[in-house]
Design an enzyme around this catalytic site. Sequence first.
Site, PDB file in Angstrom:
ATOM      1  CB  ALA A 198      -0.921  -0.053   1.073  1.00 36.02           C
ATOM      2  CE  LYS A 199       6.098   0.337  -2.946  1.00 37.77           C
ATOM      3  NZ  LYS A 199       5.397  -1.003  -3.370  1.00 37.77           N
ATOM      4  NE  ARG A 200      -3.070   3.550   1.722  1.00 31.96           N
ATOM      5  CZ  ARG A 200      -3.273   2.954   0.755  1.00 31.96           C
ATOM      6  NH1 ARG A 200      -2.231   2.462  -0.227  1.00 31.96           N
ATOM      7  NH2 ARG A 200      -4.534   2.320   0.493  1.00 31.96           N
ATOM      8  CG  ASP A 249       3.977   0.935  -6.045  1.00 34.29           C
ATOM      9  OD1 ASP A 249       5.213   0.454  -6.633  1.00 34.29           O
ATOM     10  OD2 ASP A 249       3.512   0.302  -4.929  1.00 34.29           O
TER      11      ASP A 249
END
Lengths: 273, 273
Positions: free
Chosen positions: A95-97, B99
């Site tokens: 999710a790369k939050r 991303d």
Amino acid sequence: MTTQQLHEQILQKKSFLCVGLDPDLTKIPQHLLETEDPIFEFNKAIIDATHDLTVGYKPNTAFFEAYGIKGWMSLQKTINYINENYPDIFTIADAKRGDIGNTSSMYAKAFFEDLNFDSVTVAPYMGKDSVEPFLAFENKHTIMLALTSNEGAFDFQTLNTNGKELYKQVLETSKTWKNSENLMYVVGATKAEYFTEIRKIVPDSFLLVPGIGAQGGSLSEVCKYGMNDKVGLLVNSARAIIYASKGTDFAEKAREEALSVQKEMATIIDRRF
Amino acid sequence: MTTQQLHEQILQKKSFLCVGLDPDLTKIPQHLLETEDPIFEFNKAIIDATHDLTVGYKPNTAFFEAYGIKGWMSLQKTINYINENYPDIFTIADAKRGDIGNTSSMYAKAFFEDLNFDSVTVAPYMGKDSVEPFLAFENKHTIMLALTSNEGAFDFQTLNTNGKELYKQVLETSKTWKNSENLMYVVGATKAEYFTEIRKIVPDSFLLVPGIGAQGGSLSEVCKYGMNDKVGLLVNSARAIIYASKGTDFAEKAREEALSVQKEMATIIDRRF
């Protein structure tokens, strides 16, 4: 899941493969589009065909969010399906939050509590208080970007900051954060030569390694420089496995691809453990 | 929406206020919990009470994702409600995504196409190919983190990279990316003294400024150093407005808070434009 349990599963399956679930309606086999939930049916078939060869699944949230509510429902069905049928598998919400503290707490709640993932990927740019809320969850893991597998990694991650590259500073600083034992790191396979340096800073941490397969990374190089005495690697492959065939045999072909990677991994594990 | 249209709306409303929608079920008025969709009802009431005083709304995706599918449905209803009833308002999905290229394309599709936001916030760590897919959308805006309002900003953003702080390098590098005219930047209000330096690098860009209100930033300081000849600021306030009261008068009190900020903005605009 504890890292010890993950380690045991790796030795038992002789695999440190993680399969990336990036379901794209323009790429999945066309016969699935007639089903009620093509994305879930696709994931389910891939999971059923590969679960004994892999230790992890990594749904990429973008590929679900792109389909709105229906996509989020497919994500929930996918994680529930894994947790119910293959509870030993390590799950990663890619999710790369990352946001200010009270917001990161809500993201942690979303992925660790509501969806019940074992781990989530996060971005480091906002620093300590954007990551610590994730680290507070017991037996959950926070996988922080260090050195990524894309071209853009060289824009900022390898900049010289006070005598060392930014990604090294990110690794070092993160070790001082509260509950840092719950950290893992993303390190791209396309840069195998960097693993030696990275292992000097985080010798014991699990590294999630994307970039094998479609992105061109070499498994043997990654293992040569990145493996530690507990294996310490989760190697992700998405497109090369899940899109191995666009026909009705897609799950079977996915298994063949996964098996080919797992066999290479078994050879490496047998040699070193 | 074009930046010119946003600029015109700012002069017309004499406001560059953006209201952050961070709906937390533990903080919203308790009588709303009896409704079918408390989060949407809360947002709707705040929006109806403040739309003439604000030029933007910024739903923070974490506060919706934390409630799973129901939360994502509330997010969709909220953005649809704004687009249908107040189509001139600039909408920001505060999502802080980013991303590799094909994944960022899916996030762009999620926020620009499926949800139809005017803009989305993104994180810079993964570099050019993680941001350019967002920039490719015409009349949509990509708001990249530069210098954030939290303590953790000093962990990496202000590190010295080849003679300049990382956030300055991020600003400079981003100007070389394709369709960089679609970039705006997040700059925290808690660091007003940095605006002078930032304006030397990005004199014409809109800056989204969080940190007014609960986080303690000063509006007059931000305007003194950060405003350009097209205003060029969107100042966000969330908690100080939306949680001004926990009672049945919450929307009325939110309006009072928003009005108080808008009046200060009107004075500044009247003096300078």
